[in-house]
Scaffold this motif. Structure first.
Motif, short mmCIF file in Angstrom:
data_model
loop_
_atom_site.label_atom_id
_atom_site.label_comp_id
_atom_site.label_asym_id
_atom_site.label_seq_id
_atom_site.Cartn_x
_atom_site.Cartn_y
_atom_site.Cartn_z
N LEU A 16 30.11 -36.64 3.89
CA LEU A 16 29.22 -37.16 2.86
C LEU A 16 29.37 -38.67 2.72
O LEU A 16 28.40 -39.39 2.51
N VAL A 17 30.60 -39.16 2.87
CA VAL A 17 30.84 -40.61 2.82
C VAL A 17 30.14 -41.30 3.99
O VAL A 17 29.54 -42.37 3.83
N GLU A 18 30.22 -40.67 5.16
CA GLU A 18 29.54 -41.24 6.33
C GLU A 18 28.04 -41.40 6.08
O GLU A 18 27.45 -42.44 6.36
N GLU A 19 27.46 -40.36 5.53
CA GLU A 19 26.01 -40.39 5.27
C GLU A 19 25.67 -41.39 4.18
O GLU A 19 24.65 -42.09 4.25
N TYR A 77 20.35 -43.41 17.91
CA TYR A 77 21.41 -43.93 17.05
C TYR A 77 22.12 -42.80 16.32
O TYR A 77 21.51 -41.80 15.95
N ALA A 78 23.42 -42.96 16.11
CA ALA A 78 24.25 -41.93 15.48
C ALA A 78 24.75 -42.40 14.12
O ALA A 78 25.26 -43.52 13.99
N VAL A 79 24.62 -41.54 13.11
CA VAL A 79 25.09 -41.86 11.77
C VAL A 79 26.60 -42.11 11.77
O VAL A 79 27.11 -42.96 11.03
N GLU A 80 27.33 -41.37 12.62
CA GLU A 80 28.79 -41.52 12.66
C GLU A 80 29.20 -42.95 13.01
O GLU A 80 30.30 -43.40 12.68
N ASN A 81 28.32 -43.67 13.72
CA ASN A 81 28.62 -45.05 14.10
C ASN A 81 28.17 -46.06 13.05
O ASN A 81 28.18 -47.28 13.30
N GLU A 82 27.74 -45.55 11.93
CA GLU A 82 27.51 -46.33 10.70
C GLU A 82 26.32 -47.28 10.73
O GLU A 82 25.41 -47.16 9.92
N ASP A 83 26.36 -48.28 11.60
CA ASP A 83 25.35 -49.33 11.53
C ASP A 83 24.90 -49.73 12.94
O ASP A 83 25.40 -49.22 13.94
N ILE A 84 23.98 -50.65 12.99
CA ILE A 84 23.42 -51.06 14.28
C ILE A 84 24.47 -51.74 15.15
O ILE A 84 24.49 -51.57 16.38
N HIS A 85 25.40 -52.47 14.54
CA HIS A 85 26.42 -53.18 15.31
C HIS A 85 27.34 -52.20 16.05
O HIS A 85 27.61 -52.35 17.24
N MET A 86 27.83 -51.21 15.31
CA MET A 86 28.76 -50.25 15.90
C MET A 86 28.07 -49.34 16.90
O MET A 86 28.65 -48.95 17.92
N ASN A 87 26.80 -49.01 16.65
CA ASN A 87 26.05 -48.19 17.60
C ASN A 87 25.91 -48.90 18.93
O ASN A 87 26.15 -48.33 19.99
N ILE A 88 25.53 -50.18 18.87
CA ILE A 88 25.35 -50.93 20.12
C ILE A 88 26.69 -51.15 20.81
O ILE A 88 26.80 -51.05 22.05
N GLU A 89 27.73 -51.45 20.04
CA GLU A 89 29.04 -51.65 20.66
C GLU A 89 29.53 -50.37 21.34
O GLU A 89 30.13 -50.42 22.42
#
Length: 471
Positions: A16-19, A77-89
């Motif tokens: 729930l925190v992730e979302e 894109y994955a919610v687990e990766n939080e944001d655009i920066h972490m998804n791309i990394e």
């Protein structure tokens, strides 16, 4: 799934925190800007010898491949990766291996996201100015095509004095011109580079912020690292300017709604910009104009929303600042849609000249000229005002207009009236009598029209130069 920042933690993040904390649902709009900023950053890392050049080259190739997927709509894109920066990394490391983890050397997500938004807003504001210039062009074209059309001018939504339709339309060109100037001026605050500020205090690596600024085309660099990552005044300024622009749009759209009604009948909106009723087959509703008018509320809300987020926020970065993006994105999309539709609506509307010719004869908007007529014959204005007021009352009581009165009826109210009075109160004479700078007389409006054309040409040239080099 392990987090890129998870080394200090002993538990997995609650689902729930992730979302709740994830921003990828909306900040994926920054994908191109995020990659663009990373390309400049890694170029600098290599040039400064902070990472080996071969690693910088490998990272660059990986970023370009991800950019191609972003533009083709292939990236998920994955919610687990939080944001655009972490998804791309994450994608980068998957594609080129652990060396992808070197990309984040010398920077933080705090200065990274601020850079992304500066890049995004810089590009979008230029596009909005281009769309605004097109609306101004549509107004000028319509004014130019109807230079002979007179419409009622209003104060308090009561008939006041007749004006040229072109004069009325050019009033909005003036408003939109100032809106464009405000947005152009806002670009001065948008065109500043935050990258290099780190999380809040700078970085221990010998980075070259000027090199990054030049690579990304920024005019200036934030000189204080805490300021760079924590303030969003550049977004607030944009939202404020956008709110003023939307207010101007609502005023014009309100007039289109009124003018297209049966009660006014001044214009006919094109079918392509109207809808019908599910129950009343005769209806033709000005939905586009009404929606533009209504959408001003969400733009105002976005401004006040961000003002509230920033209120009392301590330095430096706080998670509250994640709330800066959705309102900005929404405002950009609202403006882009509203301006594009309004330009088309203006270009396709029909001005009902015959109706207007009839309408301008059915009021007392020439009464002021009648008072001025008496003043020119040496009657004090206040006395002239009273005489004409009584004359109008006489007309109302006898179901007449000023042009219907006989000379005997005029003489009953003042011996100063002569036969030339009929020429003075002719609607075209009334309009052309306002032959002063800013007035509605034909010669003045034609000059104003030429000035407006020059402004739009200059604005178009500015837009063309400003957009050059933007992704």
């Amino acid at each position: 799934m392990s987090k890129l920042w998870g080394g200090r933690f002993t538990k997995q993040t609650d689902k729930l925190v992730e979302e709740f904390t994830a921003s990828i649902g909306f900040d994926q709009k920054l994908a191109v800007d995020d990659i663009r900023g990373s390309l400049a950053h890694v170029k600098m890392l290599g040039a400064c010898g902070i990472i080996p050049q071969e690693d910088a080259d490998k990272i660059r190739e990986g970023l370009l491949s991800i950019l191609a997927d972003v533009r083709a709509g292939r990236l998920e894109y994955a919610v687990e990766n939080e944001d655009i920066h972490m998804n791309i990394e994450k994608y980068l490391i998957e594609r080129i291996g652990p060396v992808g983890g070197k990309l984040h050397t010398g920077r933080s997500r705090n200065d990274q996201v601020a850079t992304d938004m500066h890049l995004y807003l810089r590009r979008e504001v230029k596009q909005i100015i281009a769309l605004l210039a097109d609306v101004m062009q549509a107004l000028v074209d319509t004014a130019d095509a109807h230079l002979d059309v007179v419409i009622p001018g209003y104060t308090h939504l009561q008939r006041a004095q007749p004006v040229l339709l072109a004069h009325h339309l050019l009033a909005y060109v003036g408003m939109f011109s100032r809106d464009a100037e405000r947005l152009q001026d806002a670009l001065k605050r948008i065109d500043i580079l935050p990258l290099g500020a780190g999380a809040l205090a700078g970085t221990t690596f010998p980075i070259d912020r000027q090199l990054v600024a030049k690579e990304l085309g920024f005019a200036r660099i934030y000189e204080n690292s805490m300021d760079a990552v924590s303030d969003r005044d550049f977004i607030l300024e944009f939202l404020s300017d956008a709110s003023i622009l939307m207010m101007h749009l609502t005023r014009f759209c309100e007039e289109l709604v009124m003018w297209s009604s049966t009660e006014f009948g001044f214009v006919e909106l094109d079918d392509a910009y109207c809808t019908g009723s599910s129950i009343m087959p005769q209806k033709k509703n000005p939905d586009v104009a009404e929606l533009i008018r209504g959408k001003s509320g969400r733009v105002y809300g976005n401004l006040f929303g961000l003002l509230t987020v920033l209120k009392s926020l301590p330095l430096a970065y706080n998670k509250d600042l994640q709330e800066d993006k959705e309102g900005m994105f929404d405002t950009v999309e609202t403006l882009r849609g509203s301006l594009a539709l309004l330009a088309g609506m203006i270009r396709t509307m029909e001005v009902r000249k015959e109706r207007l010719q009839q309408v301008v004869k059915e009021d007392f908007s020439n009464a002021t000229d009648l008072a001025d007529y008496l003043v020119r014959k040496n009657m004090p204005f206040r006395q002239a005002h009273e005489v004409i007021g009584k004359l109008v009352l006489y007309c109302i009581s006898n179901r007449k207009f000023l042009t219907d009165l006989s000379m005997d009826e005029y003489k009953q109210h003042s011996e100063l009236f002569e036969s030339d009075v009929y020429q003075v109160i002719d609607i075209r004479t009334v309009v052309d009598a306002r032959n002063v700078l800013g007035g509605t007389a034909g010669p003045q409006v034609r000059q104003a029209l030429e000035r407006a054309k020059g402004q739009i040409t200059s604005l178009g040239q500015w837009v063309e130069q400003a957009l050059e080099g933007e992704i």
